[in-house]
Scaffold this active site. Structure first.
Site, PDB file in Angstrom:
ATOM      1  N   GLU A 324      24.606  58.090  25.749  1.00  0.00           N
ATOM      2  CA  GLU A 324      23.260  57.595  25.453  1.00  0.00           C
ATOM      3  C   GLU A 324      23.096  56.121  25.832  1.00  0.00           C
ATOM      4  O   GLU A 324      22.087  55.727  26.408  1.00  0.00           O
ATOM      5  CB  GLU A 324      22.977  57.778  23.961  1.00  0.00           C
ATOM      6  CG  GLU A 324      21.630  57.208  23.519  1.00  0.00           C
ATOM      7  CD  GLU A 324      21.581  56.916  22.031  1.00  0.00           C
ATOM      8  OE1 GLU A 324      20.471  56.730  21.524  1.00  0.00           O
ATOM      9  OE2 GLU A 324      22.657  56.868  21.393  1.00  0.00           O
ATOM     10  N   ALA A 371      27.427  63.106  40.260  1.00  0.00           N
ATOM     11  CA  ALA A 371      28.413  62.033  40.120  1.00  0.00           C
ATOM     12  C   ALA A 371      29.119  62.069  38.769  1.00  0.00           C
ATOM     13  O   ALA A 371      29.986  61.233  38.510  1.00  0.00           O
ATOM     14  CB  ALA A 371      27.735  60.673  40.310  1.00  0.00           C
ATOM     15  N   LYS A 375      37.407  60.519  35.378  1.00  0.00           N
ATOM     16  CA  LYS A 375      38.059  59.939  36.554  1.00  0.00           C
ATOM     17  C   LYS A 375      39.406  59.295  36.281  1.00  0.00           C
ATOM     18  O   LYS A 375      40.139  59.001  37.221  1.00  0.00           O
ATOM     19  CB  LYS A 375      37.136  58.888  37.179  1.00  0.00           C
ATOM     20  CG  LYS A 375      36.890  57.680  36.285  1.00  0.00           C
ATOM     21  CD  LYS A 375      36.062  56.619  36.991  1.00  0.00           C
ATOM     22  CE  LYS A 375      35.924  55.364  36.139  1.00  0.00           C
ATOM     23  NZ  LYS A 375      35.188  54.299  36.835  1.00  0.00           N
ATOM     24  N   ILE A 413      30.127  64.315  44.462  1.00  0.00           N
ATOM     25  CA  ILE A 413      30.978  63.149  44.669  1.00  0.00           C
ATOM     26  C   ILE A 413      32.414  63.532  44.323  1.00  0.00           C
ATOM     27  O   ILE A 413      32.703  63.967  43.202  1.00  0.00           O
ATOM     28  CB  ILE A 413      30.548  61.960  43.787  1.00  0.00           C
ATOM     29  CG1 ILE A 413      29.039  61.729  43.898  1.00  0.00           C
ATOM     30  CG2 ILE A 413      31.341  60.717  44.141  1.00  0.00           C
ATOM     31  CD1 ILE A 413      28.565  61.435  45.269  1.00  0.00           C
ATOM     32  N   LYS A 417      41.879  61.476  45.497  1.00  0.00           N
ATOM     33  CA  LYS A 417      42.948  62.051  44.669  1.00  0.00           C
ATOM     34  C   LYS A 417      42.934  63.575  44.700  1.00  0.00           C
ATOM     35  O   LYS A 417      43.865  64.224  44.204  1.00  0.00           O
ATOM     36  CB  LYS A 417      42.834  61.534  43.235  1.00  0.00           C
ATOM     37  CG  LYS A 417      43.091  60.029  43.137  1.00  0.00           C
ATOM     38  CD  LYS A 417      42.820  59.495  41.749  1.00  0.00           C
ATOM     39  CE  LYS A 417      43.162  58.004  41.677  1.00  0.00           C
ATOM     40  NZ  LYS A 417      42.362  57.175  42.603  1.00  0.00           N
ATOM     41  N   ASN A 454      38.833  54.430  45.886  1.00  0.00           N
ATOM     42  CA  ASN A 454      38.450  53.622  44.737  1.00  0.00           C
ATOM     43  C   ASN A 454      37.291  52.693  45.077  1.00  0.00           C
ATOM     44  O   ASN A 454      37.154  52.232  46.207  1.00  0.00           O
ATOM     45  CB  ASN A 454      39.643  52.783  44.285  1.00  0.00           C
ATOM     46  CG  ASN A 454      40.797  53.651  43.842  1.00  0.00           C
ATOM     47  OD1 ASN A 454      40.897  54.030  42.690  1.00  0.00           O
ATOM     48  ND2 ASN A 454      41.691  53.978  44.770  1.00  0.00           N
ATOM     49  N   GLY A 457      35.306  47.229  40.999  1.00  0.00           N
ATOM     50  CA  GLY A 457      34.482  46.809  39.885  1.00  0.00           C
ATOM     51  C   GLY A 457      33.916  47.921  39.033  1.00  0.00           C
ATOM     52  O   GLY A 457      33.154  47.651  38.111  1.00  0.00           O
ATOM     53  N   ARG A 547      52.580  55.634  36.531  1.00  0.00           N
ATOM     54  CA  ARG A 547      52.082  56.371  35.368  1.00  0.00           C
ATOM     55  C   ARG A 547      51.941  57.867  35.692  1.00  0.00           C
ATOM     56  O   ARG A 547      52.009  58.269  36.850  1.00  0.00           O
ATOM     57  CB  ARG A 547      50.741  55.792  34.920  1.00  0.00           C
ATOM     58  CG  ARG A 547      50.850  54.344  34.458  1.00  0.00           C
ATOM     59  CD  ARG A 547      49.545  53.863  33.862  1.00  0.00           C
ATOM     60  NE  ARG A 547      48.445  53.937  34.824  1.00  0.00           N
ATOM     61  CZ  ARG A 547      47.185  53.632  34.516  1.00  0.00           C
ATOM     62  NH1 ARG A 547      46.888  53.240  33.294  1.00  0.00           N
ATOM     63  NH2 ARG A 547      46.239  53.706  35.419  1.00  0.00           N
TER      64      ARG A 547
END
Length: 644
Positions: A324, A371, A375, A413, A417, A454, A457, A547
């Site tokens: 929201e 989109a 992610k 989109i 990966k 990627n 920002g 990771r």
């Protein structure tokens, strides 16, 4: 300035009356001066009589010409070359009318007086207006008491540098004192722009800065590449001067430079990618006048797609977002920027079939940009069922609605990966790609996928995390010294998504040219340096270990896709890989049944995506192993390890 006690309309009327009176006085003086010059300041009675008879007609012709030319409506403090052209044009027209009147109505007049009067009128009318502009600009030159002006070196003596100097001298001369320009064009050395001399080349910044006692350098090269920006920044650091830059050419407001737009050099500037050239005609033909729906409209990519879509005049924009607060912010921003556009904010989850059906039923979108997605790679390793629900079945739900309600184009989109995935997140996006491709074989809707790496920002990505760690005093944590990623800016990615959305007949996977991969460790060093600190001294960089689900190197396509060129230099298309519909339906049924069993989810992914390879050891529970463990350094490690 509004006159005290007068309403706005009266204020404008008084100002215009004064302006007309000034013009009448100047034209009268011009005609008198013309007669005086022509007759050596000895005007005979017969010529004085002609002057007296003809002056009212000259004033009538001039007033009419300047009125129809709009020359009484301009503000003199903004007088420019266009105003001077108008003065010459309408003065010439009125002088021609005056000459015809004299020719047919008065005998014995001097034609040379008309020529002298025309020249005098242009000079005095233009001169008074430019004097008003000069006096207005001088208001900004007086420095505030106790405040010294900042000595500024402008880097770049091109159009942007010229506009910047003009803006400073016009509005900000009380704060800034331009002392010189530098430019790589040696032919410009010694030349002047608005009274400021080009004192050297960019390589001479350190010596020029010392000689001229420069306080701050402003980089006025909006088209500079990443390599050029890195070179300029390094030279400014050598000179020990602060530096700012102008926005890129695609971000300048109406192509104009404003001092308020100056900002610190950011990492996007140093990575420097060429501005995107869009096929505006094709995009406009696709979007203009149609209802467009964007899922994930409050996210980093989704919100920028919304901004870009609004530029092309859709009949309505439907913003679908389950967060929201994010929806509130993007909706408020777009309302302010595009007040005439119908904006429809819809809180909803793309995996909620009933809610999506209601939105499609009511709004009937013609174009869908999907989109919405989870992610973050480690989060999806720890919560694989949520990746299935959102990334796989959320996409399936939205794609099915697009097919059912006759959407013209559906653009999904995706991510790099998804290529040879080693993570749950990547595998989930690959399964979504497969479903969209399979559905395209059975639907009238044109389903396409756009895959890229990627974006700089975006929320929760590497750059904001690094900035947080630097602000906290370090250390900056990087997972591995050789970790590399592809990067592009959010606006660039969104613009290319729109471009790719106009291409194809359905089923294609479009792959964006991400340029050269960047080492994350190098990115960390650049950010530390931009913060005015020294890597390894002021801020330490430590390595925390790869990771769960991460790869050292990302890929944009698999061998079997063999990406080909399209009509756009930054967009490639992978060859179509057919998928059996019945088999996919069966596999999705099995995947849905395993959503609450992490081990089964990974097994089903491996069946659907044979290239999915994931080491078992790379899937710890978050409670068992913190994200930044297994450091290759003995230094303490921050609890957050950043990757792309």
């Amino acid at each position: 300035m509004k006159l005290r006690g007068l309403p706005v309309a009266a204020d404008v009327g008084v100002r215009r009356t004064v302006m007309i009176c000034v013009h009448v006085a100047l034209w009268t003086a011009s005609l008198l001066g013309a007669y005086a010059l022509r007759f050596d300041f000895r005007i005979k009675p017969e010529h004085a009589q002609i002057l007296a008879i003809s002056l009212p007609f000259l004033l009538i012709f001039r007033l009419a010409a300047f009125y129809f030319g709009g020359l009484f409506r301009g503000l003199w403090r903004y007088t420019g070359a266009r105003d001077l052209v108008g003065i010459v044009q309408w003065t010439s027209l009125s002088s021609a009318a005056y000459l015809l009147f004299l020719h047919f109505g008065i005998r014995g007049f001097s034609r040379s007086v008309v020529a002298i009067e025309w020249l005098t009128a242009v000079i005095v009318i233009g001169g008074v207006r430019f004097l008003a502009r000069f006096l207005y600009a001088r208001r900004f030159v007086v420095a505030e008491p106790g405040l010294s002006r900042m000595r500024v070196l402008v880097i770049g003596a091109g159009d942007a540098g010229e506009m910047l100097l003009r803006e400073i001298q016009k509005r900000h001369a009380a704060r800034y004192e331009p002392v010189g320009l530098v430019d790589d064009d040696r032919a410009k050395r010694g030349e002047q722009i608005h009274g400021i001399r080009v004192v050297g080349t960019i390589d001479e910044i350190p010596s020029v800065a010392r000689e001229l006692r420069v306080d701050e350098a402003i980089i006025a090269v909006p088209s500079a590449s990443g390599a050029q920006m890195r070179r300029i920044v390094d030279l400014c650091k050598q000179a020990s001067v602060r530096f700012k830059t102008m926005p890129g050419v695609d971000q300048l407001i109406d192509g104009r430079v404003a001092v308020s737009q100056l900002r610190d050099v950011d990492i996007e500037d140093l990575l420097g990618r060429d501005p995107v050239k869009l096929d505006m005609v094709s995009i406009s033909a696709t979007i203009a006048g149609r209802v467009v729906l964007v899922s994930g409209a409050g996210g980093s990519i989704g919100s920028e797609i919304c901004r870009q879509v609004c530029r092309f005049g859709p009949s309505a924009l439907v913003l679908v977002e389950r967060a929201e607060n994010n929806l509130f912010h993007i909706h408020r921003e777009l309302l302010a920027r595009f007040p005439k556009l119908e904006l429809v904010p819809c809180i909803g989850d793309v995996s909620d079939a009933q809610r999506m059906a209601a939105v499609f039923e009511r709004r009937r979108p013609a174009i869908v940009f999907h989109a919405a997605a989870h992610k973050h790679v480690p989060m999806m390793e720890w919560n694989p069922g949520e990746a299935v629900k959102n990334n796989v079945f959320g996409t399936k739900t939205l794609a099915d609605m697009a097919d059912r309600y006759g959407v013209e184009r559906f653009v999904m989109i995706s991510t790099d990966k998804a290529v040879n995935p080693t993570s749950v997140m990547g595998a989930s996006k690959r399964v979504a790609e497969i479903y969209v491709q399979a559905l395209s074989q059975r639907s009238k809707t044109r389903f396409v996928t756009v895959r890229f790496g990627n974006v700089l920002g975006s929320a929760g990505s590497v750059v904001p995390i690094f900035k947080e760690q630097i602000a906290a005093g370090g250390p900056v944590t990087v997972t591995h010294p050789e970790m590399t990623r592809y990067f592009m800016t959010i606006p660039e990615a969104s613009q290319l998504v729109l471009e790719a959305g106009t291409m194809g007949n359905g089923g294609e996977i479009f792959i964006l040219d991400m340029g050269e991969p960047v080492k994350i460790a190098d990115l960390a060093r650049e950010l530390i340096t931009l913060s005015g600190l020294t890597p390894g001294e002021d801020i330490e960089i430590v390595f925390s270990g790869v990771r769960p689900g991460e790869k050292l190197f990302e890929e944009l396509s698999v061998d079997s896709e063999s990406a080909d060129k399209t009509g756009h230099p930054k967009i490639f298309v992978g060859r179509f890989r057919p998928h059996a519909w019945e088999q996919i339906q069966r596999q999705l049924h099995d995947l849905a049944a395993s959503v609450d069993h992490p081990g089964e989810v990974r097994k089903r992914f491996a069946e659907m995506v044979p290239e999915f390879k994931q080491p078992v050891a790379a899937v710890p529970a978050p409670a068992d192993r913190p994200a930044a463990a297994a450091s290759s350094s003995d230094r303490p490690i921050a609890p957050r390890a950043a990757t792309a």
